[in-house]
Design a protein around this motif. Structure first.
Motif, mmCIF file in Angstrom:
data_model
loop_
_atom_site.group_PDB
_atom_site.id
_atom_site.type_symbol
_atom_site.label_atom_id
_atom_site.label_comp_id
_atom_site.label_asym_id
_atom_site.label_seq_id
_atom_site.Cartn_x
_atom_site.Cartn_y
_atom_site.Cartn_z
ATOM 1 N N GLN A 8 59.322 19.754 106.753
ATOM 2 C CA GLN A 8 57.951 19.483 106.301
ATOM 3 C C GLN A 8 57.433 18.194 106.906
ATOM 4 N N SER A 9 56.206 18.236 107.392
ATOM 5 C CA SER A 9 55.590 17.063 107.993
ATOM 6 C C SER A 9 55.373 15.952 106.970
ATOM 7 N N LYS A 10 55.306 14.723 107.463
ATOM 8 C CA LYS A 10 55.031 13.571 106.613
ATOM 9 C C LYS A 10 53.546 13.480 106.246
ATOM 10 N N ARG A 11 52.733 14.257 106.917
ATOM 11 C CA ARG A 11 51.297 14.239 106.636
ATOM 12 C C ARG A 11 50.810 15.643 106.306
ATOM 13 N N GLU A 12 49.594 15.728 105.784
ATOM 14 C CA GLU A 12 48.990 17.015 105.450
ATOM 15 C C GLU A 12 48.521 17.686 106.734
ATOM 16 N N THR A 13 49.148 18.783 107.119
ATOM 17 C CA THR A 13 48.778 19.465 108.354
ATOM 18 C C THR A 13 49.258 20.909 108.320
ATOM 19 N N ASN A 14 48.532 21.779 109.006
ATOM 20 C CA ASN A 14 48.973 23.172 109.124
ATOM 21 C C ASN A 14 49.499 23.461 110.531
ATOM 22 N N GLN A 15 49.757 22.406 111.291
ATOM 23 C CA GLN A 15 50.365 22.587 112.610
ATOM 24 C C GLN A 15 51.879 22.770 112.463
ATOM 25 N N LEU A 16 52.413 23.730 113.199
ATOM 26 C CA LEU A 16 53.850 23.997 113.195
ATOM 27 C C LEU A 16 54.357 24.018 114.637
ATOM 28 N N LEU A 17 55.296 23.138 114.920
ATOM 29 C CA LEU A 17 55.911 23.078 116.246
ATOM 30 C C LEU A 17 57.249 23.796 116.193
ATOM 31 N N VAL A 18 57.383 24.873 116.960
ATOM 32 C CA VAL A 18 58.613 25.663 117.009
ATOM 33 C C VAL A 18 59.388 25.271 118.258
ATOM 34 N N VAL A 83 50.531 27.559 115.319
ATOM 35 C CA VAL A 83 51.853 27.440 115.922
ATOM 36 C C VAL A 83 51.782 26.989 117.373
ATOM 37 N N THR A 84 52.584 25.979 117.679
ATOM 38 C CA THR A 84 52.834 25.577 119.063
ATOM 39 C C THR A 84 54.285 25.913 119.379
ATOM 40 N N LEU A 85 54.505 26.628 120.464
ATOM 41 C CA LEU A 85 55.864 26.915 120.920
ATOM 42 C C LEU A 85 56.250 25.901 121.984
ATOM 43 N N LEU A 86 57.401 25.249 121.786
ATOM 44 C CA LEU A 86 57.956 24.347 122.791
ATOM 45 C C LEU A 86 59.326 24.872 123.182
ATOM 46 N N GLY A 87 59.495 25.214 124.449
ATOM 47 C CA GLY A 87 60.774 25.740 124.906
ATOM 48 C C GLY A 87 61.308 24.953 126.078
ATOM 49 N N TYR A 88 62.609 24.668 126.012
ATOM 50 C CA TYR A 88 63.297 23.980 127.111
ATOM 51 C C TYR A 88 64.090 24.996 127.930
ATOM 52 N N GLY A 91 64.794 28.438 126.718
ATOM 53 C CA GLY A 91 63.858 28.532 125.603
ATOM 54 C C GLY A 91 62.412 28.568 126.068
ATOM 55 N N GLY A 92 62.133 27.902 127.185
ATOM 56 C CA GLY A 92 60.792 27.937 127.750
ATOM 57 C C GLY A 92 60.443 29.311 128.281
ATOM 58 N N ARG A 93 61.431 29.995 128.865
ATOM 59 C CA ARG A 93 61.195 31.344 129.352
ATOM 60 C C ARG A 93 60.906 32.293 128.193
ATOM 61 N N VAL A 94 61.627 32.093 127.091
ATOM 62 C CA VAL A 94 61.380 32.902 125.897
ATOM 63 C C VAL A 94 59.981 32.605 125.340
ATOM 64 N N ALA A 95 59.621 31.336 125.293
ATOM 65 C CA ALA A 95 58.306 30.941 124.770
ATOM 66 C C ALA A 95 57.176 31.516 125.625
ATOM 67 N N LEU A 96 57.347 31.472 126.930
ATOM 68 C CA LEU A 96 56.321 31.979 127.835
ATOM 69 C C LEU A 96 56.148 33.485 127.668
ATOM 70 N N TYR A 97 57.271 34.192 127.566
ATOM 71 C CA TYR A 97 57.201 35.642 127.349
ATOM 72 C C TYR A 97 56.495 35.937 126.022
ATOM 73 N N THR A 105 49.438 35.117 117.359
ATOM 74 C CA THR A 105 48.680 34.268 118.275
ATOM 75 C C THR A 105 49.262 32.857 118.253
ATOM 76 N N ILE A 106 49.558 32.350 119.420
ATOM 77 C CA ILE A 106 50.086 30.993 119.562
ATOM 78 C C ILE A 106 48.924 30.048 119.857
ATOM 79 N N ASN A 107 48.953 28.886 119.229
ATOM 80 C CA ASN A 107 47.876 27.926 119.389
ATOM 81 C C ASN A 107 48.006 27.128 120.688
ATOM 82 N N LYS A 108 49.239 26.700 120.980
ATOM 83 C CA LYS A 108 49.521 25.938 122.196
ATOM 84 C C LYS A 108 50.929 26.261 122.675
ATOM 85 N N LEU A 109 51.171 25.924 123.945
ATOM 86 C CA LEU A 109 52.454 26.223 124.564
ATOM 87 C C LEU A 109 52.926 24.985 125.324
ATOM 88 N N ILE A 110 54.189 24.614 125.128
ATOM 89 C CA ILE A 110 54.781 23.488 125.864
ATOM 90 C C ILE A 110 56.043 23.997 126.545
#
Length: 267
Positions: A8-18, A83-88, A91-97, A105-110
């Protein structure tokens, strides 16, 4: 369902980084990043099939449609989040696929040190043979022999400059994996088995942040090529680091990622 940890984030937010880890690793690779990231967003760390505490059946094929379905089931529980997907790497190949074929729907991609696959069919087949050979090493010679060889790959030479504690932690995590599950992961969704997505990444209509390490020239070039093909992308190249950016420059990695996530507040 994939094994995961929600923070859980320390602040009020509905952003989720996976956060999606690379091969012969697991969600623990991001442990040191969780607290800094929680200053802005909620965090979800995931063990991909064959890694960490994942319990995916060995009787099914862990191909990319399977991976997308597993992420679908996980993200079903977080439908109210942006949701933001961050893949290394892997994991990045999985996120991109997933950004192209996932249900949610993904909000952002890293994408950290990753790619949309291998363009040429001959080169893709050659990589499948390499993945198959590495899988045999895991099954026949065992995990320690494989890890010793893996750590000597040119891709990871910059890790030799890490301090002793970092090196020990990375090796311990690698040695904690199951060699037979790793072998299956290589055969089912290794680099050679990823569909060639180069012709499709132009369809991605969300902001994409491409992260590369200056000393990892292959992926620097890949990142630049991806950036040309994607409409809403940007690239950041980290100085004096190689493939494992989040390990080799932890503080800068967190700062850059948080900066990209904070842009959401102004969108």
């Amino acid at each position: 369902m994939l094994h995961y940890n929600f923070y859980q984030s320390k602040r009020e937010t509905n952003q989720l980084l996976v956060l999606l880890h690379g091969f012969i690793s697991d969600s623990r690779t991001f442990d040191a990043h969780v607290d800094p990231l929680l200053q802005e967003v909620n965090v979800l760390t995931v063990d991909l099939p064959g890694h960490g505490q994942d319990q995916s059946s060995m009787d099914v094929t862990w191909d990319f449609p399977f991976l997308a379905k597993q992420l679908d089931e996980l993200l079903d529980m977080y439908e109210s989040y942006k949701v933001t997907l961050l893949g290394y790497s892997m994991g990045g190949r999985v996120a991109l696929y997933y950004a192209l074929y996932g249900k949610h729907t993904i909000n952002k991609l890293i994408l950290e040190s990753s790619s949309p696959g291998i363009k040429e069919e001959n080169n893709r087949y050659e990589r499948q043979q390499i993945d198959a050979s590495r899988a045999k090493v895991l099954e026949i010679a065992g995990l320690e022999v494989f890890v010793n060889d893996w750590e000597k790959l040119p891709l990871f030479y910059t890790q030799q400059h890490l301090d002793k504690a970092q090196k020990t932690a990375m090796r311990d995590m690698r040695m904690a994996q199951d060699p037979y599950k790793l072998a299956k992961a290589l055969r089912d969704y290794g680099t050679g088995h990823m569909p060639n997505l180069w012709d499709q990444i132009s369809r991605i209509q969300i902001p994409c942040f491409i992260l590369t390490g200056e000393l990892d020239q292959k992926f620097v070039k890949t990142g630049q090529a991806m950036n040309k093909d994607m409409r809403y992308s940007q690239v950041h190249t980290f100085s004096n680091v190689g493939h494992t950016i989040h390990v080799e420059d932890k503080a800068e990695f967190d700062t850059i990622v948080l900066g990209f996530l904070k842009e959401e507040q102004n969108d």
